[in-house]
Design a protein around this motif. Structure first.
Motif: not given
Length: 155
Positions: A78-80, A94-98, A103-106, A114-117
């Motif tokens: 269940a990835p963000l 979103m990334m900080l919260g989880r 994160m995949p970009v759809l 895909v973007i990284s932190f």
């Protein structure tokens, strides 16, 4: 700034793996390509995300070995996700919260990247640097009155 701005600079090279592939093969791909994540795809859909974090957790659970574990067992199912139109500030929250690093970009159901932190942090810092340059240029060109005094700063 939006996710599409990061993807435009970053490019769109993607690496993926199927959920029923051996985790050892996925780890080899990650090591060979020097990447921290793989998108898990099945029948053209994103079904999960595999990062070095999940690989390490699986190795620890298996007493230091990957064994015959499948990607499906280790992946985050269940990835963000975000869209190209998502604002960078929202992605950062979103990334900080989880505690997500990737994160995949759809776009609808189509994987666009895909973007990284790191990508997000770099975009924020680059944006702040640009804003600083613009503010410094504005201050340097501050209007003066006839006596040479700056209107706002010399009062």
């Amino acid at each position: 700034m939006k996710v599409q701005d990061i993807l435009r600079v970053k490019g769109n090279t993607l690496y993926s793996v199927q959920p029923d592939e051996p985790l050892a093969k996925a780890a080899e791909i990650m090591a060979e390509k020097d990447i921290g994540s793989l998108v898990v795809m099945e029948h053209g859909d994103v079904v999960g995300m595999l990062t070095f974090r999940e690989v390490i957790v699986c190795i620890v659970k298996n007493g230091g070995e990957i064994g015959q574990t499948l990607v499906r067992t280790a992946m985050d199912d269940a990835p963000l996700t975000c869209t190209p139109e998502t604002e960078i500030d929202e992605v950062r929250r979103m990334m900080l919260g989880r505690h997500a690093r990737y994160m995949p970009v759809l776009n609808k159901k189509m994987l666009e990247g895909v973007i990284s932190f790191y990508d997000v942090a770099k975009a924020v810092v680059d944006g702040q640097n640009f804003e600083n340059k613009m503010l410094k240029a504005y201050i340097r060109d501050w209007p003066t009155d006839e006596s040479g005094k700056t209107d706002a700063l010399d009062d």
